[in-house]
Design a protein around this motif. Structure first.
Motif, short mmCIF file in Angstrom:
data_model
loop_
_atom_site.label_atom_id
_atom_site.label_comp_id
_atom_site.label_asym_id
_atom_site.label_seq_id
_atom_site.Cartn_x
_atom_site.Cartn_y
_atom_site.Cartn_z
N GLY A 1 -25.49 14.19 19.28
CA GLY A 1 -25.87 15.45 19.91
C GLY A 1 -24.73 16.45 19.99
O GLY A 1 -24.69 17.28 20.91
N LEU A 2 -23.81 16.40 19.02
CA LEU A 2 -22.65 17.28 19.02
C LEU A 2 -22.79 18.35 17.94
O LEU A 2 -23.37 18.12 16.88
CB LEU A 2 -21.37 16.49 18.76
N THR A 3 -22.25 19.53 18.22
CA THR A 3 -22.19 20.59 17.23
C THR A 3 -20.86 20.51 16.49
O THR A 3 -19.91 19.89 16.97
CB THR A 3 -22.30 21.97 17.90
N PRO A 4 -20.76 21.15 15.31
CA PRO A 4 -19.46 21.18 14.63
C PRO A 4 -18.36 21.78 15.49
O PRO A 4 -17.21 21.34 15.45
CB PRO A 4 -19.74 22.05 13.39
N ASP A 5 -18.72 22.79 16.29
CA ASP A 5 -17.72 23.40 17.18
C ASP A 5 -17.20 22.40 18.20
O ASP A 5 -15.99 22.37 18.50
CB ASP A 5 -18.34 24.60 17.92
N GLU A 6 -18.10 21.55 18.73
CA GLU A 6 -17.66 20.55 19.71
C GLU A 6 -16.78 19.50 19.06
O GLU A 6 -15.80 19.04 19.66
CB GLU A 6 -18.89 19.91 20.36
N LEU B 1 -14.15 9.70 17.58
CA LEU B 1 -14.97 10.51 18.48
C LEU B 1 -16.44 10.13 18.39
O LEU B 1 -17.14 10.04 19.40
CB LEU B 1 -14.80 12.00 18.14
N LEU B 2 -16.92 9.87 17.17
CA LEU B 2 -18.33 9.55 16.97
C LEU B 2 -18.66 8.10 17.31
O LEU B 2 -19.83 7.72 17.35
CB LEU B 2 -18.74 9.84 15.53
N GLY B 3 -17.64 7.28 17.53
CA GLY B 3 -17.88 5.88 17.87
C GLY B 3 -18.43 5.09 16.71
O GLY B 3 -19.28 4.21 16.90
N SER C 1 -28.73 5.25 16.52
CA SER C 1 -29.45 6.47 16.87
C SER C 1 -30.53 6.76 15.84
O SER C 1 -30.25 6.82 14.64
CB SER C 1 -28.48 7.66 16.95
N ALA C 2 -31.76 6.95 16.31
CA ALA C 2 -32.85 7.31 15.39
C ALA C 2 -32.59 8.67 14.76
O ALA C 2 -32.97 8.90 13.60
CB ALA C 2 -34.18 7.31 16.13
N VAL C 3 -31.95 9.57 15.49
CA VAL C 3 -31.63 10.89 14.94
C VAL C 3 -30.73 10.73 13.71
O VAL C 3 -30.98 11.28 12.65
CB VAL C 3 -30.96 11.78 16.00
N SER C 4 -29.65 9.95 13.87
CA SER C 4 -28.73 9.73 12.76
C SER C 4 -29.43 9.04 11.59
O SER C 4 -29.25 9.42 10.43
CB SER C 4 -27.55 8.86 13.22
#
Length: 296
Positions: A23-28, A60-62, A78-81
């Protein structure tokens, strides 16, 4: 593209998939790693990545460096990933073999998409629900799935879909629901949605479009769903605990993606055996007609 360029582009795709899952953006990502925002965008676009940057992003992404690099198997909790990675692979595929119940998402109707967000919300137990987080998660999943379907409809790779008569019967009996619903009006509506999807599969069986093959299995099925995505002579296997039918699950489990030849060969062998023993064409359509009549 050269093999090296393909590998770098795939790394960018995996980075995007894992980022979306968090749930992270490139900016984050840039802010929390100290890597420039422009560099993050370049990496996801398939440009070469610095080794030190790769380590920071993986931490950071674990996710392990081996998973991010695609060495061996890629693992997704993660189902999203996972669905994003599936979308990326399908966008390059020329043949797909699917064992995903109760029906292959790529062959569902738009009515399925209209109800899916409600089904995903229902599938989250009230005692663990975080309305804001769960709504955002469901939105990301449905957006990626719709993008998958749009890409499939534009490209039309060959697809072999294996479906279970038992799962289709449960779909008709219970309806397209995320949990047991006491509201009989809602259940009747969801049974109607399930019925329309089974009718759609029956139509595709009786009059299959170019490049679509469906087999209805009346035997026992493997405990997990899998998909073999091929491009030319190469292929990858995606094994998933996530499901989109009755009592959907997009929250719990670990999915894998691998190009290991042994895994590809074994899953292709299973798929060929199931296809050989499945009902096809009009006999399969007739069986679905009997199920539809049973739950009319």
């Amino acid at each position: 593209m050269t093999s090296q360029e393909n590998a770098i582009a795939a790394l960018g795709g995996r980075l995007r998939a894992y980022r979306l899952g968090k749930g992270l953006t490139p900016d984050e990502i840039a802010r929390r790693t100290g890597i420039s925002r422009a560099a993050i965008y370049r990496y996801e676009a398939g440009q070469p990545m610095r080794v030190d940057s790769l380590g920071k992003i993986a931490e950071l992404l674990g996710v392990s460096l081996t998973s991010l690099l695609g060495v061996g198997s890629e693992y997704f909790s993660s189902a999203v990933s996972f669905f994003e990675r599936m979308r990326q692979l399908e966008a390059e595929a020329d043949h797909i073999t699917v064992l995903f119940g109760p029906v292959s998402y790529l062959l569902t109707t738009d009515a399925f998409d209209a109800v899916l967000p409600d089904v995903l919300r229902e599938s989250v137990p009230s005692e663990v629900a975080d309305p804001e987080r769960d709504t955002a998660h469901g939105t990301r999943v449905t957006e990626i799935l719709r993008s998958r379907k749009e890409t499939y409809r534009q490209r039309r790779p060959n697809i072999v879909s294996l479906v279970s008569a038992g799962e289709l019967e449960q779909f008709l009996r219970e309806g397209f629901v995320g949990a047991h619903l006491p509201d009989e009006t809602t259940r009747a509506e969801r049974r109607a949605v399930a019925r329309s999807e089974v009718e759609n599969i029956a139509t595709l069986l009786a009059d299959p479009p170019m490049g679509v093959q469906i087999g209805v299995i009346i035997d026992a099925l493997p405990g997990s769903s899998f998909q073999v995505i091929g491009q030319g002579p190469s292929a990858q296997v995606l094994v998933s605990p996530f499901r989109l039918g009755t009592f959907a699950n997009t929250r719990i489990g670990v999915a894998t993606v691998t190009a290991a030849q042994e895994s590809v060969d074994l899953h292709q062998s299973v798929a060929r055996d199931l296809w050989r023993r499945s009902l096809k064409g009009q006999p399969a359509a007739d069986l679905l007609g009997e199920l539809l009549a049973k739950y009319s």
